[in-house]
Design an enzyme around this catalytic site. Sequence first.
Site, PDB file in Angstrom:
ATOM      1  N   LYS A  51       0.832  -1.216   0.000  1.00 52.35           N
ATOM      2  CA  LYS A  51       0.000   0.000   0.000  1.00 52.35           C
ATOM      3  C   LYS A  51       0.862   1.260   0.000  1.00 52.35           C
ATOM      4  O   LYS A  51       0.490   2.287  -0.557  1.00 52.35           O
ATOM      5  CB  LYS A  51      -0.959   0.000   1.192  1.00 52.35           C
ATOM      6  CG  LYS A  51      -2.310  -0.600   0.877  1.00 52.35           C
ATOM      7  CD  LYS A  51      -2.380  -2.089   0.948  1.00 52.35           C
ATOM      8  CE  LYS A  51      -2.452  -2.806  -0.323  1.00 52.35           C
ATOM      9  NZ  LYS A  51      -2.515  -4.262  -0.210  1.00 52.35           N
ATOM     10  N   VAL A 245      -0.624 -20.136 -19.169  1.00 48.21           N
ATOM     11  CA  VAL A 245       0.818 -19.929 -19.366  1.00 48.21           C
ATOM     12  C   VAL A 245       1.480 -21.282 -19.575  1.00 48.21           C
ATOM     13  O   VAL A 245       1.126 -22.270 -18.936  1.00 48.21           O
ATOM     14  CB  VAL A 245       1.380 -19.217 -18.118  1.00 48.21           C
ATOM     15  CG1 VAL A 245       2.873 -19.374 -18.024  1.00 48.21           C
ATOM     16  CG2 VAL A 245       1.027 -17.755 -18.155  1.00 48.21           C
ATOM     17  N   GLY A 279      -1.185 -17.147  -6.022  1.00 46.20           N
ATOM     18  CA  GLY A 279      -1.691 -17.660  -4.747  1.00 46.20           C
ATOM     19  C   GLY A 279      -0.589 -17.908  -3.736  1.00 46.20           C
ATOM     20  O   GLY A 279       0.590 -17.672  -4.007  1.00 46.20           O
ATOM     21  N   HIS A 452     -23.595  15.402   2.686  1.00 42.94           N
ATOM     22  CA  HIS A 452     -23.283  15.908   1.343  1.00 42.94           C
ATOM     23  C   HIS A 452     -22.222  16.989   1.439  1.00 42.94           C
ATOM     24  O   HIS A 452     -22.309  17.837   2.320  1.00 42.94           O
ATOM     25  CB  HIS A 452     -24.551  16.482   0.713  1.00 42.94           C
ATOM     26  CG  HIS A 452     -24.304  17.078  -0.637  1.00 42.94           C
ATOM     27  ND1 HIS A 452     -24.110  16.292  -1.750  1.00 42.94           N
ATOM     28  CD2 HIS A 452     -24.197  18.372  -1.037  1.00 42.94           C
ATOM     29  CE1 HIS A 452     -23.893  17.087  -2.800  1.00 42.94           C
ATOM     30  NE2 HIS A 452     -23.937  18.349  -2.385  1.00 42.94           N
TER      31      HIS A 452
HETATM   32  C1  LIG Z   1       1.654  -8.585  -1.532  1.00 45.30           C
HETATM   33  C2  LIG Z   1       0.591  -8.866  -0.496  1.00 45.30           C
HETATM   34  C3  LIG Z   1      -0.350  -7.907  -0.192  1.00 45.30           C
HETATM   35  C4  LIG Z   1      -1.315  -8.153   0.761  1.00 45.30           C
HETATM   36  N1  LIG Z   1      -2.220  -7.174   1.036  1.00 45.30           N
HETATM   37  C5  LIG Z   1      -3.175  -7.408   1.964  1.00 45.30           C
HETATM   38  C6  LIG Z   1      -4.109  -6.389   2.292  1.00 45.30           C
HETATM   39  O1  LIG Z   1      -4.053  -5.279   1.754  1.00 45.30           O
HETATM   40  N2  LIG Z   1      -5.051  -6.644   3.222  1.00 45.30           N
HETATM   41  C7  LIG Z   1      -5.137  -7.875   3.839  1.00 45.30           C
HETATM   42  O2  LIG Z   1      -6.031  -8.068   4.673  1.00 45.30           O
HETATM   43  N3  LIG Z   1      -4.267  -8.854   3.558  1.00 45.30           N
HETATM   44  C8  LIG Z   1      -3.286  -8.650   2.644  1.00 45.30           C
HETATM   45  N4  LIG Z   1      -2.374  -9.635   2.379  1.00 45.30           N
HETATM   46  C9  LIG Z   1      -2.498 -10.921   3.096  1.00 45.30           C
HETATM   47  C10 LIG Z   1      -1.947 -10.832   4.515  1.00 45.30           C
HETATM   48  O3  LIG Z   1      -0.602 -10.394   4.474  1.00 45.30           O
HETATM   49  C11 LIG Z   1      -2.044 -12.186   5.197  1.00 45.30           C
HETATM   50  O4  LIG Z   1      -3.365 -12.663   5.118  1.00 45.30           O
HETATM   51  C12 LIG Z   1      -1.640 -12.109   6.666  1.00 45.30           C
HETATM   52  O5  LIG Z   1      -0.310 -11.668   6.785  1.00 45.30           O
HETATM   53  C13 LIG Z   1      -1.791 -13.476   7.332  1.00 45.30           C
HETATM   54  O6  LIG Z   1      -1.390 -13.400   8.667  1.00 45.30           O
HETATM   55  P1  LIG Z   1      -0.840 -14.673   9.437  1.00 45.30           P
HETATM   56  O7  LIG Z   1      -0.614 -14.219  10.831  1.00 45.30           O
HETATM   57  O8  LIG Z   1      -1.724 -15.831   9.199  1.00 45.30           O
HETATM   58  O9  LIG Z   1       0.551 -15.055   8.747  1.00 45.30           O
HETATM   59  P2  LIG Z   1       1.854 -14.230   8.425  1.00 45.30           P
HETATM   60  O10 LIG Z   1       1.617 -12.777   8.416  1.00 45.30           O
HETATM   61  O11 LIG Z   1       2.421 -14.861   7.203  1.00 45.30           O
HETATM   62  O12 LIG Z   1       2.785 -14.513   9.667  1.00 45.30           O
HETATM   63  C14 LIG Z   1       3.327 -15.754   9.938  1.00 45.30           C
HETATM   64  C15 LIG Z   1       4.589 -15.562  10.744  1.00 45.30           C
HETATM   65  O13 LIG Z   1       5.018 -16.823  11.223  1.00 45.30           O
HETATM   66  C16 LIG Z   1       6.419 -16.871  11.189  1.00 45.30           C
HETATM   67  N5  LIG Z   1       6.796 -18.290  11.208  1.00 45.30           N
HETATM   68  C17 LIG Z   1       6.516 -19.238  10.289  1.00 45.30           C
HETATM   69  N6  LIG Z   1       6.978 -20.433  10.678  1.00 45.30           N
HETATM   70  C18 LIG Z   1       7.564 -20.248  11.881  1.00 45.30           C
HETATM   71  C19 LIG Z   1       8.212 -21.109  12.793  1.00 45.30           C
HETATM   72  N7  LIG Z   1       8.349 -22.407  12.564  1.00 45.30           N
HETATM   73  N8  LIG Z   1       8.703 -20.581  13.926  1.00 45.30           N
HETATM   74  C20 LIG Z   1       8.583 -19.261  14.185  1.00 45.30           C
HETATM   75  N9  LIG Z   1       7.965 -18.403  13.361  1.00 45.30           N
HETATM   76  C21 LIG Z   1       7.453 -18.897  12.236  1.00 45.30           C
HETATM   77  C22 LIG Z   1       6.778 -16.126   9.926  1.00 45.30           C
HETATM   78  O14 LIG Z   1       8.104 -15.651   9.978  1.00 45.30           O
HETATM   79  C23 LIG Z   1       5.746 -15.003   9.924  1.00 45.30           C
HETATM   80  O15 LIG Z   1       6.243 -13.845  10.560  1.00 45.30           O
HETATM   81  C24 LIG Z   1      -1.363  -9.409   1.438  1.00 45.30           C
HETATM   82  C25 LIG Z   1      -0.400 -10.378   1.158  1.00 45.30           C
HETATM   83  C26 LIG Z   1       0.573 -10.116   0.202  1.00 45.30           C
HETATM   84  C27 LIG Z   1       1.600 -11.175  -0.070  1.00 45.30           C
END
Ligand SMILES: Cc1cc2nc3c(=O)[nH]c(=O)nc-3n(C[C@H](O)[C@H](O)[C@H](O)COP(=O)(O)OP(=O)(O)OC[C@H]3O[C@@H](n4cnc5c(N)ncnc54)[C@H](O)[C@@H]3O)c2cc1C
Length: 473
Positions: A51, A245, A279, A452
């Site tokens: 963003k 692709v 994905g 408005h």
């Molecule tokens: C380019 C991009 C843009 C996005 N934009 C948006 C948006 O605008 N709005 C939105 O809602 N979502 C967006 N998303 C999606 C969003 O980033 C994810 O849905 C969100 O980060 C998921 O959160 P999470 O906590 O499940 O996992 P993550 O944020 O992936 O966090 C997982 C964490 O676990 C840690 N980890 C993994 N394995 C281990 C382990 N064995 N030991 C210790 N630590 C570990 C990793 O280092 C990581 O820090 C976007 C994603 C991308 C790639």
Amino acid sequence: MAHEYDLVILGGGTGGYVAAIRASQLGLKTAIVEKGKLGGTCLHKGCIPSKALLRSAEVYATAKRAEDFGVITSDVSVDFTKVQERKHNIINVLHKGVQHLMKQGKIDVYEGLGRILGPSIFSPMPGTISVEMNNGEENEMLIPKNVIIATGSRPRSLPELHIDGEYVLSSDEALEMETLPKSIIIVGGGVIGIEWASMLSDFGVEVTVIEYADRIIPTEDHEISKEMQRLLKKRKIKLVTGARVLPETLVRDNGVRISAEVKGAIKEFLAEKMLVSVGRQANTEGIGLENTEIQIDKGFIVTNEFFQTKESHIYAIGDVIGGLQLAHVASHEGITAVEHIAGKNPSALNYQLISRCIYSSPEVSSVGMTEEQAITNGHKVKVGKFSFRAIGKALVYGQSDGFVKIIADEETNDLLGVHMIGPHVTDMISEAGLAMVLDAVPWEIAGTIHPHPTLSEAIGEAALAVDGNAIHG
Ligand SMILES: Cc1cc2nc3c(=O)[nH]c(=O)nc-3n(C[C@H](O)[C@H](O)[C@H](O)COP(=O)(O)OP(=O)(O)OC[C@H]3O[C@@H](n4cnc5c(N)ncnc54)[C@H](O)[C@@H]3O)c2cc1C
């Protein structure tokens, strides 16, 4: 050394750190294990950096048409190093904020790679966490009563389209680009692909999107896809849909060349770089799942509605369980899991009520069913649509493309879905979300007097339009 906790969370991304804060509020002794940086994908490789870049691109695009607003500028150009610097500064501020919140909540943070162990001398049940510390110190052993797996996801690629960081990039590498390419092929026209297409095009990059489905952003309402397609094409972004692709044809040599099968014909595409946005893959490997009874389906951890896995004291939330892979979904799944652990009897999440946003130009946002889904689910629908062209504030902004579309049930008047494309619609969707949560009917939305001139007047007018009563339409 072994440390006992009520809850240990594996992964400090949006899901994990928000769950930790809620746990601390509820008095649970909590630890987070994070191998990278607190804030995870969203803060470091997702929502926030993308963003930040989108905003710089928008400012550049607006500055180039400043004359339309009567503002005379001399040469406008992009200093991409500064753009990246700004992005990093924003991330740093937020990263410090998350670290502060952990301290404030007295949440212990272990910086290292966590792994779930099977039954051991510490516990007869699987769930002890061994942490291989990043600083090389001896492994820490954490003995929790409950565990939440929040290890998130990483970019997926296609066989033979491996990410090399030079020619073929995932969003991770693209976010760190030091210079802008002249041209790019984006494989995948979903949310991430379209945000990148819009941003890079605003920065002046020649963009081609290759999408397998017959339309871009195929999970959105068909009219929203169609409008987005029209508006991106107007900006000279090439959109190739219904295209498969052929990864085996990829040549990486001073740029990329690749063929795709497009409606029966083979077409070749050339660009300086390629971004693969097809994905995200769940991070389920190397975390010790084999030491548990936890089930995996199509690569994602299986849970019940309170996010318990087959091991009832081990929960999983966020991207690692699939579904809507969004930051706000991960955090609310985390809150629900923690409240369940704490015996608070939370309600299960209703995924139909969760808003989805695309931060391209124009923006897209939606909540509830698309028109197709509503019809497939047996509803007789009535639809109200209102264009931003008739909204004064949109003209003032100089962004009057797009519309608001409201879908209701013809018999019951129930609100089924709200879809928007246009200026600032990601900031407007929560009104529709609240209406859905409160089970409002369209006339109640319309009866909520919209000030408005605001962009939100389009929501009020679309609600009136459901029964043919729009004032300015
Ligand atoms: C380019 C991009 C843009 C996005 N934009 C948006 C948006 O605008 N709005 C939105 O809602 N979502 C967006 N998303 C999606 C969003 O980033 C994810 O849905 C969100 O980060 C998921 O959160 P999470 O906590 O499940 O996992 P993550 O944020 O992936 O966090 C997982 C964490 O676990 C840690 N980890 C993994 N394995 C281990 C382990 N064995 N030991 C210790 N630590 C570990 C990793 O280092 C990581 O820090 C976007 C994603 C991308 C790639």
